[in-house]
Design an enzyme around this catalytic site. Sequence first.
Site, PDB file in Angstrom:
ATOM      1  N   ARG B  90      -0.035  -6.794  62.568  1.00 48.50           N
ATOM      2  CA  ARG B  90      -1.359  -6.187  62.764  1.00 48.50           C
ATOM      3  C   ARG B  90      -2.409  -7.092  62.138  1.00 48.50           C
ATOM      4  O   ARG B  90      -2.195  -7.648  61.064  1.00 48.50           O
ATOM      5  CB  ARG B  90      -1.441  -4.777  62.171  1.00 48.50           C
ATOM      6  CG  ARG B  90      -0.885  -3.745  63.147  1.00 48.50           C
ATOM      7  CD  ARG B  90      -1.152  -2.342  62.690  1.00 48.50           C
ATOM      8  NE  ARG B  90      -2.510  -1.895  62.963  1.00 48.50           N
ATOM      9  CZ  ARG B  90      -3.024  -0.791  62.430  1.00 48.50           C
ATOM     10  NH1 ARG B  90      -2.324  -0.059  61.612  1.00 48.50           N
ATOM     11  NH2 ARG B  90      -4.263  -0.430  62.738  1.00 48.50           N
ATOM     12  N   ASP B 238     -13.650   3.852  52.091  1.00 51.41           N
ATOM     13  CA  ASP B 238     -13.172   2.566  52.603  1.00 51.41           C
ATOM     14  C   ASP B 238     -13.876   1.392  51.942  1.00 51.41           C
ATOM     15  O   ASP B 238     -13.277   0.334  51.772  1.00 51.41           O
ATOM     16  CB  ASP B 238     -13.332   2.517  54.123  1.00 51.41           C
ATOM     17  CG  ASP B 238     -12.255   3.347  54.802  1.00 51.41           C
ATOM     18  OD1 ASP B 238     -12.423   4.570  54.877  1.00 51.41           O
ATOM     19  OD2 ASP B 238     -11.217   2.774  55.186  1.00 51.41           O
TER      20      ASP B 238
END
Lengths: 347, 347
Positions: B90, B238
């Site tokens: 990924r 985040d």
Amino acid sequence: MTEYFTIRWENGIVQMLDQRMLPEKVVYHDYSKCSEVAHAISEMVIRGAPALGVAAAYGLALTAYHSQTSRVSDLKEELLQSAAELQNSRPTAVNLFTAIERIMGIAQHFSGMEVMQLRGEVIHEAMKIAEEDRKMNLKIAQYGQQFIPDQANLIHHCNTGALATASIGTALGVIILAHNRGKKIHVFVDETRPRLQGARLTAWELKQLGIPQTVIVDGASGYVMENNRIDACLVGCDRIAANGDVANKIGTYNLALVAYAHGVPFYSVGPVTSIDLSIKDGNEIPIEQRPDDEVAFINERAIIPDGVKVFNPAFDVTPAKYISAIITDRGVAFPPYQTSLYKLKNG
Amino acid sequence: MTEYFTIRWENGIVQMLDQRMLPEKVVYHDYSKCSEVAHAISEMVIRGAPALGVAAAYGLALTAYHSQTSRVSDLKEELLQSAAELQNSRPTAVNLFTAIERIMGIAQHFSGMEVMQLRGEVIHEAMKIAEEDRKMNLKIAQYGQQFIPDQANLIHHCNTGALATASIGTALGVIILAHNRGKKIHVFVDETRPRLQGARLTAWELKQLGIPQTVIVDGASGYVMENNRIDACLVGCDRIAANGDVANKIGTYNLALVAYAHGVPFYSVGPVTSIDLSIKDGNEIPIEQRPDDEVAFINERAIIPDGVKVFNPAFDVTPAKYISAIITDRGVAFPPYQTSLYKLKNG
């Protein structure tokens, strides 16, 4: 005015758009019997309180139109049976019962001997109910124009369009009329969980009409207001209390708070019949709690673990202080609502 | 601490919970090769940045554990190949690359002759990475306890639990530890459109742990705060800017505005590594735009008419003024964040 329709009467046929299939398929059904209309209502081919009122009226008009009897008393009997079928179709939409009562009142009070005359009066009253809905929608749309500048960038919640009424709708009607008058409009469409009326229905209507739009999840409105010039939020209303508190589809209150934090005007749009002066404030408005499955299942598949509790209020209440104006078919109410709503309702 | 796990190492076997199947099915897979782990990452059996770091570390540990070679140079070659597989799994999760770099650094700098020693060092480093994640989670949970009263009624957004990390999670970790310490907790779980991490993952985790919960649509939080005593909202983060603006899953900002309007404390929870002092404020945080289909399709079926535009930002930014405190693994930052975050990060 729109290039599609929810329900239409034409020469003894009632045509309905099957809303259950939207947005995947556009299918119209023809009905020539009241029992078929009642079945369509109970199966939710059609929904939205004003649209249900028109559907019930047209259902009774079908019975009158196709009746073979030459005796007034027989026709009255047929109408009574049709009314019973319609009354059993769905239990809660008040418009449905109001429409039935209006037409049955005419039948009950009819003292003439000519069955053709009663048939005509019933059909006429049904057309009148539909026409009133159309006019109410148009007036709301006209009063709303002052709040929609050219190049307007709007946020809309739930579905308040033609699909919920028999005309152009309430909040969406304001948008549609602005577009039809040549204003350049763009609408951010709240998808409106749990039933996704924004994504499924409003997006479909705007697409048919060629009105530029962008669908967002309900949680994205803050991001959108922070990063775009938004001129107004437009939403419908299910019940308006005397002090201007407004009950509307769940998620409306969150959108109002987000708009307030960004200084974006927030308008509630609906007919004067939604104003309930007997209700002092939002605390007194009863809020329907809907089945868990509306949240827990999407397209028949579970999105939540089995056995987990869900809380699914169908509506919320937006306090009057977050509402810039209430747009109705009799004009616009501004704060303080205590006086302006009273005037609209009784003026 | 939890009765399930996202990823686990046991005697040369890596076990992973297949998150793609939640909440419908609970399936654990066993992997004994790094290539299998890389494949599982790319197929999203596992997700969540911290969990991906641990998965990559365990992948390299598998290569070291099962290597048959007696030459150090051969093992280094095998590790290089495994690292390449993982790097291609990924592209964006920084934790994955950090974990690979740490272990490959050990391999590259290893100058001994004993292959058994290098194998041991690689496996040891992988365990250390997992252990650090576990400790970080636990410290966050401990620092968060002061904000969770007994009988707490909370709102949580997205998934910040064991499934996103290799331990109890961040915001959800605070809740889990409170529950484990005997506090009576109830959580309103925002379903978190569009990807439904709240409904699918958080609800599943809370269910496994027996923590009372109620799932709501994201638009219902205002109704819930208006009608219930809510003690706090807890969300992950985040990225945290130097001034305390916090980027987190879309919908977080709306929830913060709703909490602010009701005077409900709003806590951002995450590791000190999420604080990015090089970023002055939220305007500088890049926001990932995700594919339309995440909004337009649910369970492989369209909920939006074909061709209608979607706007799908994955995150939003909550301004510091709406955040009551930021809970980290090095302590709690209170406003003014300009100074408190600097101290946490550099103290």
